[in-house]
Design a protein around this motif. Structure first.
Motif, short mmCIF file in Angstrom:
data_model
loop_
_atom_site.label_atom_id
_atom_site.label_comp_id
_atom_site.label_asym_id
_atom_site.label_seq_id
_atom_site.Cartn_x
_atom_site.Cartn_y
_atom_site.Cartn_z
N MET A 1 70.39 38.70 73.85
CA MET A 1 69.69 38.26 72.64
C MET A 1 68.58 39.24 72.26
O MET A 1 67.89 39.05 71.26
N LEU B 1 71.38 29.50 65.64
CA LEU B 1 71.94 30.86 65.67
C LEU B 1 72.21 31.47 64.30
O LEU B 1 72.47 32.67 64.21
N SER C 1 66.55 34.90 65.00
CA SER C 1 67.39 33.87 65.58
C SER C 1 66.47 32.76 66.11
O SER C 1 65.32 33.02 66.47
N GLY D 1 67.74 32.87 74.30
CA GLY D 1 68.59 33.08 75.48
C GLY D 1 68.00 32.62 76.80
O GLY D 1 68.34 33.15 77.86
#
Ligand code: SF4
Ligand code: SF4
Ligand code: SF4
Ligand code: SF4
Lengths: 378, 260
Positions: free
Chosen positions: A172, A333, A343, A347
């Motif tokens: 990520m 997402l 985003s 993660g």
């Protein structure tokens, strides 16, 4: 900004002293501690409260504490709590009202939160705080409760020396190395010599605090050791987000059959949104007393997995599990990017570990991605 | 309120039940005076002998329908009540006595009673809402007194009660508990159970027993699969759903799936 000469070395005693210095400066020190079979974040008094020598084993719907063969302070991955609990509390009374005769008086709740120092903030969590900053402070409507908690914090970040079984920050772009947003950042070195911590200063306050700790310049060999530790962590992520344009992938697949598949497994329990360090949704509840003389309004965390969340006149807009899971994942997402420019997922893997049935956001994306690659439009 | 005319009249009715939910009202101790201040407790045999005939602004109904006599009596209660709120697992789902719905009542009677000539009972235990219209259902076995006060206060001020019907997990997380299913492997019905208890059992390291009944959208089948993975046997799966809320649809259907 930070050249190698900024890097210092402290011992475990230096960390002990750090907690003392922060306490003396008036902070409430919040740090990692073992609590009912997991490593959570709580008020701590000293290094004895740390999860010394503990680590964790994590998988979908699975978390267990495990013993390490050393006395590391930070040798674990993120647990059930996030700093959101302190910056954006689960429940908060906003105001009260009192009736006297025909008059009504609104009484604002005193909201004077303690000034917190957070110890052990990971890279994903710094990114999550930065994301919540955008949500609560970035637009025209600033959340005063978040701001009053956020403004005064002191952040001691930690570069991750182990990746958890559900971590995927590397894919990520949010870790495991801390980038910005900290006052001090530590890298713990437990092997090849004495237990020690490489310290990087991120702010002037951080640098001042460092001067109050016993420290010495870091030798190049330790700087190299710290770099290698972080590199190894990046290479050992338990999960990985598929390397594709995920926002666009989800936009194209709002009717994918995988949503039906995940709806069969999802319990709509809301755990994933509660543990997520970026989920920000709340609901307000009003109460009145029996006599009708007083009323109060309380704000509490809500989740797009509840029926009330999308209730409008006549019923809930998202009554199916399919619609609710899709709302959650596409917000995290995809639409989050449209809304806030990043985003909504860092993660951290919490939604995977703490989902009671182990639903895995990376696996769901992969299934849609692979379905598309195998499908007609590939 | 200065302009209030007469106090609203409250009645508390008992059908087939253990009295535990009515006791929650008596258990309000500190708040009981405020309740008595706000309403005229017009009918409450558990608390006082006085009985007022006529109609009631708010009726709290505890217990399920297990006899023909009670089936007729609830019609009378409904006619006398402007608002009717059912309280507890018995009134909202049939209660533990709804275990009879899965068995042969005649067989039970012949085992329990020496002389069963005087036993008049229905073959099933059913919730009040199967018989009359209900304005609000308050879940729990027993109900939570704080929630009961909230329902009474809400009805008095004409607003919707703030009683969420999401999972127990959300309460568990608001409290900051460590999930014991994930971290200890303890089976827990929290994800399919209606909130209201403030995650009482998980806060003491016990899995949720489901005693507030099914939550708004329970996925019992998916949870059962996971519980099987944690090592729960088929017979135990039947039993976890067939308890206080055995007759609530989601739990009833799920327990039947595990019936040999
Ligand atoms: S969506 Fe899951 S992995 Fe991503 S930040 Fe939230 S909890 Fe962490
Ligand atoms: S995913 Fe759901 S709970 Fe989380 S921020 Fe988005 S709408 Fe809110
Ligand atoms: S994805 Fe998992 S944690 Fe989230 S609502 Fe569904 S079952 Fe609960
Ligand atoms: S302990 Fe039970 S109620 Fe609490 S979060 Fe876990 S599954 Fe849900």
């Amino acid at each position: 900004m930070n050249t190698t000469s900024d890097l210092a070395l402290i011992t475990p005693d230096g960390v002990r002293r750090l907690i003392e210095v922060l306490t003396a400066r008036g902070y409430r020190v919040i740090g990692p501690t073992v609590r009912n079979g997991a490593i959570g974040y709580d008020a701590i008094d000293g290094i004895d409260d740390f999860p010394v020598g503990w680590t964790d084993e994590q998988d979908g719907g699975y978390y267990r504490l495990r013993r390490r063969d050393d006395a590391a302070f930070f040798g674990y991955a993120v647990g059930p709590h996030s700093w959101k609990r302190y910056l954006h509390p689960p429940q908060l009374r906003l105001w009260r009202a009192e009736r006297s005769g025909d008059d009504m008086r609104i009484i604002d709740e005193d909201d004077e939160p303690p000034r917190d120092a957070f110890i052990g903030v990971r890279a994903c969590e710094l990114n999550a705080i930065a994301i919540q900053d955008k949500v609560f402070l970035g637009g025209p409507y600033v959340d005063p409760h978040y701001r009053s908690r956020r403004e005064g914090i002191f952040v001691v970040a930690v570069n991750c020396a182990v990746a958890g079984g559900t971590c995927f920050c590397a894919s990520m772009g949010t870790g495991p190395r801390v980038g910005s947003g900290f006052d001090l950042a530590l890298t713990e070195i437990v092997h090849d010599g004495a237990h020690r911590f490489l310290v990087e200063c991120g702010t002037d306050v951080g640098a001042q605090v460092l001067t109050e700790l016993p420290h010495r310049p870091a030798p190049p060999s330790d700087i190299e050791a710290a770099r290698a530790i972080i590199e190894r962590t990046a290479q050992s992520m338990g999960r990985e987000m598929p390397a594709t344009d995920v926002p666009a992938l989800l936009r194209r697949n709002l009717e994918h059959s995988r949503w039906d598949n995940v709806a069969e497994r999802c319990l709509t329990c809301g755990n994933c949104t509660m543990v997520c360090p970026t989920c920000f949704c709340t609901s307000v509840e009003d109460e009145t007393d029996l006599s009708g003389a007083t009323a109060a309004r309380t704000r509490r965390w809500d989740s797009c997995f509840t029926m009330d969340f999308s209730y409008i006149h006549g019923g809930s807009v998202r009554s199916s599990t399919r619609a609710r899971y899709r709302q959650w994942m596409t917000h995290k997402l995809s639409t989050w990017v449209d809304q806030f420019g990043t985003s909504g997922c860092v993660g951290c893997g919490r939604c995977i570990s703490w989902c009671p049935v182990g639903i895995d956001i990376t696996e769901e994306v992969r299934a849609i991605h692979e379905g598309e690659c195998d499908g007609d439009d590939s | 309120m200065a302009r209030r005319r007469r106090k609203p009249r409250l009645a508390v009715w008992k059908f087939a039940s253990c009295d535990g939910c009515q006791l929650s009202l008596l258990d309000c101790e500190d708040e009981l005076l405020a309740v008595a201040d706000a309403v005229e407790i017009a009918y409450f045999p558990e608390a006082s002998r006085g009985e007022v005939r006529g109609t009631y602004d708010l009726s709290l109904v505890e217990g399920s329908i297990t006899t023909a006599h009670d089936a007729a009596r609830i019609q009378d209660v409904r006619r006398r009540s402007r608002r009717l709120v059912t309280i507890g697992a018995c009134a909202t789902a049939g209660g533990i006595q709804a275990l009879r719905n899965f068995a042969d009542v005649e067989a039970f009677i012949s085992v329990v009673y020496a002389n069963h000539a005087y036993i008049q009972t229905l073959a099933t235990s059913t919730p009040i809402a199967d018989h009359v219209g209900v304005d609000f259902e308050l879940q729990g076995c027993p109900i939570n007194k704080r929630q009961l006060l909230e329902v009474i206060a809400a009805f008095l001020s004409g607003r919707r009660p703030a009683i969420p019907s999401h999972s127990v997990c959300i309460e568990c997380k608001l409290k900051g508990n460590v999930c014991i299913m994930v971290a200890h492997g303890t089976p827990c019905l929290g994800p399919v159970t209606h909130a209201g208890c403030d995650a009482l059992c998980p806060s003491y390291n016990r899995g949720c027993y489901g005693c507030y009944g099914p939550m708004e959208t329970p996925n019992t089948r998916a949870l059962s699969e996971w519980l099987q993975g944690l090592g729960m046997a088929r017979g135990d799966l039947l039993r976890v759903y067939r308890k206080f809320y055995a007759n609530a649809e989601a739990f009833r259907t799920e327990s039947k799936r595990h019936d040999p």
